[in-house]
Design a protein around this motif. Structure first.
Motif, PDB file in Angstrom:
ATOM      1  N   GLY A  37       0.774  -1.236   0.000  1.00 38.73           N
ATOM      2  CA  GLY A  37       0.000   0.000   0.000  1.00 38.73           C
ATOM      3  C   GLY A  37       0.804   1.282   0.000  1.00 38.73           C
ATOM      4  N   ILE A  38       2.116   1.191  -0.005  1.00 33.74           N
ATOM      5  CA  ILE A  38       2.953   2.393  -0.056  1.00 33.74           C
ATOM      6  C   ILE A  38       2.875   2.945  -1.479  1.00 33.74           C
ATOM      7  CG2 ILE A  38       5.285   3.326   0.185  1.00 33.74           C
ATOM      8  CD1 ILE A  38       4.102   2.305   2.832  1.00 33.74           C
ATOM      9  N   ARG A  39       2.540   4.228  -1.607  1.00 31.51           N
ATOM     10  CA  ARG A  39       2.407   4.828  -2.930  1.00 31.51           C
ATOM     11  C   ARG A  39       3.332   6.020  -3.146  1.00 31.51           C
ATOM     12  NH1 ARG A  39       0.684   0.626  -3.510  1.00 31.51           N
ATOM     13  NH2 ARG A  39      -1.340  -0.043  -4.268  1.00 31.51           N
ATOM     14  N   ASN A  40       3.972   6.480  -2.073  1.00 33.61           N
ATOM     15  CA  ASN A  40       4.848   7.634  -2.169  1.00 33.61           C
ATOM     16  C   ASN A  40       6.168   7.323  -1.478  1.00 33.61           C
ATOM     17  OD1 ASN A  40       2.811   9.566  -3.316  1.00 33.61           O
ATOM     18  ND2 ASN A  40       1.786   8.984  -1.427  1.00 33.61           N
ATOM     19  N   LEU A  41       7.267   7.771  -2.095  1.00 35.17           N
ATOM     20  CA  LEU A  41       8.590   7.535  -1.534  1.00 35.17           C
ATOM     21  C   LEU A  41       9.306   8.853  -1.310  1.00 35.17           C
ATOM     22  CD1 LEU A  41       9.791   4.670  -3.926  1.00 35.17           C
ATOM     23  CD2 LEU A  41       8.816   4.411  -1.631  1.00 35.17           C
ATOM     24  N   LEU A  42       9.923   9.000  -0.149  1.00 35.09           N
ATOM     25  CA  LEU A  42      10.837  10.103   0.148  1.00 35.09           C
ATOM     26  C   LEU A  42      12.213   9.477   0.332  1.00 35.09           C
ATOM     27  CD1 LEU A  42       8.797  12.027   2.882  1.00 35.09           C
ATOM     28  CD2 LEU A  42       9.103  12.705   0.507  1.00 35.09           C
ATOM     29  N   ILE A  43      13.143   9.845  -0.528  1.00 32.62           N
ATOM     30  CA  ILE A  43      14.462   9.219  -0.489  1.00 32.62           C
ATOM     31  C   ILE A  43      15.522  10.288  -0.346  1.00 32.62           C
ATOM     32  CG2 ILE A  43      16.102   7.791  -1.762  1.00 32.62           C
ATOM     33  CD1 ILE A  43      13.663   6.478  -3.121  1.00 32.62           C
ATOM     34  N   ASP A  44      16.371  10.133   0.650  1.00 32.26           N
ATOM     35  CA  ASP A  44      17.470  11.057   0.889  1.00 32.26           C
ATOM     36  C   ASP A  44      18.597  10.756  -0.095  1.00 32.26           C
ATOM     37  OD1 ASP A  44      19.009  13.019   2.289  1.00 32.26           O
ATOM     38  OD2 ASP A  44      20.093  11.369   3.227  1.00 32.26           O
ATOM     39  N   VAL A  45      19.142  11.781  -0.709  1.00 34.59           N
ATOM     40  CA  VAL A  45      20.232  11.607  -1.661  1.00 34.59           C
ATOM     41  C   VAL A  45      21.563  11.484  -0.934  1.00 34.59           C
ATOM     42  CG1 VAL A  45      21.508  12.713  -3.541  1.00 34.59           C
ATOM     43  CG2 VAL A  45      19.017  12.800  -3.513  1.00 34.59           C
ATOM     44  N   ASP A  46      21.819  12.415  -0.037  1.00 34.99           N
ATOM     45  CA  ASP A  46      23.121  12.521   0.628  1.00 34.99           C
ATOM     46  C   ASP A  46      23.416  11.322   1.514  1.00 34.99           C
ATOM     47  OD1 ASP A  46      23.380  15.132  -0.481  1.00 34.99           O
ATOM     48  OD2 ASP A  46      22.088  15.877   1.130  1.00 34.99           O
ATOM     49  N   THR A  48      22.924   8.342   0.992  1.00 36.49           N
ATOM     50  CA  THR A  48      22.001   7.230   0.763  1.00 36.49           C
ATOM     51  C   THR A  48      22.173   6.737  -0.666  1.00 36.49           C
ATOM     52  OG1 THR A  48      20.406   8.131   2.336  1.00 36.49           O
ATOM     53  CG2 THR A  48      19.586   6.498   0.783  1.00 36.49           C
ATOM     54  N   LEU A  49      22.031   7.650  -1.611  1.00 38.01           N
ATOM     55  CA  LEU A  49      22.231   7.294  -3.015  1.00 38.01           C
ATOM     56  C   LEU A  49      23.672   7.515  -3.450  1.00 38.01           C
ATOM     57  CD1 LEU A  49      19.015   8.789  -4.615  1.00 38.01           C
ATOM     58  CD2 LEU A  49      19.448   6.439  -3.908  1.00 38.01           C
ATOM     59  N   ILE A  50      24.249   8.596  -2.976  1.00 37.34           N
ATOM     60  CA  ILE A  50      25.657   8.876  -3.263  1.00 37.34           C
ATOM     61  C   ILE A  50      26.324   9.366  -1.986  1.00 37.34           C
ATOM     62  CG2 ILE A  50      25.261   9.422  -5.695  1.00 37.34           C
ATOM     63  CD1 ILE A  50      25.464  12.372  -5.011  1.00 37.34           C
ATOM     64  N   THR A  51      27.623   9.143  -1.886  1.00 34.62           N
ATOM     65  CA  THR A  51      28.351   9.644  -0.725  1.00 34.62           C
ATOM     66  C   THR A  51      28.572  11.147  -0.887  1.00 34.62           C
ATOM     67  OG1 THR A  51      30.529   9.273  -1.696  1.00 34.62           O
ATOM     68  CG2 THR A  51      29.558   7.433  -0.462  1.00 34.62           C
ATOM     69  N   VAL A  57      25.665  10.080  -9.810  1.00 38.50           N
ATOM     70  CA  VAL A  57      25.119   8.791  -9.389  1.00 38.50           C
ATOM     71  C   VAL A  57      25.702   7.659 -10.242  1.00 38.50           C
ATOM     72  CG1 VAL A  57      22.985   9.769  -8.505  1.00 38.50           C
ATOM     73  CG2 VAL A  57      23.097   9.012 -10.868  1.00 38.50           C
ATOM     74  N   SER A  58      25.672   6.466  -9.695  1.00 35.08           N
ATOM     75  CA  SER A  58      26.199   5.294 -10.391  1.00 35.08           C
ATOM     76  C   SER A  58      25.148   4.731 -11.356  1.00 35.08           C
ATOM     77  CB  SER A  58      26.580   4.220  -9.376  1.00 35.08           C
ATOM     78  OG  SER A  58      25.414   3.732  -8.746  1.00 35.08           O
ATOM     79  N   PHE A  59      25.605   3.890 -12.273  1.00 36.19           N
ATOM     80  CA  PHE A  59      24.674   3.190 -13.163  1.00 36.19           C
ATOM     81  C   PHE A  59      23.749   2.288 -12.364  1.00 36.19           C
ATOM     82  CE2 PHE A  59      27.982   4.064 -16.432  1.00 36.19           C
ATOM     83  CZ  PHE A  59      27.182   4.827 -17.263  1.00 36.19           C
ATOM     84  N   GLN A  60      24.253   1.733 -11.259  1.00 33.43           N
ATOM     85  CA  GLN A  60      23.426   0.884 -10.391  1.00 33.43           C
ATOM     86  C   GLN A  60      22.245   1.694  -9.848  1.00 33.43           C
ATOM     87  OE1 GLN A  60      25.312  -0.420  -6.750  1.00 33.43           O
ATOM     88  NE2 GLN A  60      23.899  -2.135  -6.500  1.00 33.43           N
TER      89      GLN A  60
END
Length: 83
Positions: A37-46, A48-51, A57-60
């Motif tokens: 039921g999760i429909r929205n995502l909040l994702i931290d970049v710093d 978390t995705l990149i150092t 960002v990486s290809f991964q």
């Protein structure tokens, strides 16, 4: 507006605070989140995705977000504390 502050604070605490933790974003089963039921995502970049030392960002990571987009989330919001 003063009457809304307690309500906004309660809703923010209830709906915008994490209740799961993973070692890596790549460990998350986004399909399962959607199925739950999760429909929205909040994702931290710093850090978390990149150092902090990386500037791109990486290809991964690009592949991860391409696969996340196909799941059908309503919103995917990336947050950064850095410019």
């Amino acid at each position: 507006m003063n009457k809304l502050k307690p309500l906004i604070k309660k809703l923010t605490y209830q709906y915008c605070r994490p209740n799961m933790a993973y070692e890596s974003i790549y460990d998350i089963d986004f399909g399962q989140l959607y199925d739950n039921g999760i429909r929205n995502l909040l994702i931290d970049v710093d850090n978390t995705l990149i150092t902090y030392s990386e500037s791109s960002v990486s290809f991964q990571c690009i592949n991860l977000f391409n696969s996340i987009q196909t799941i059908g989330f309503d919103h995917i919001i990336l947050l950064s504390n850095n410019s």
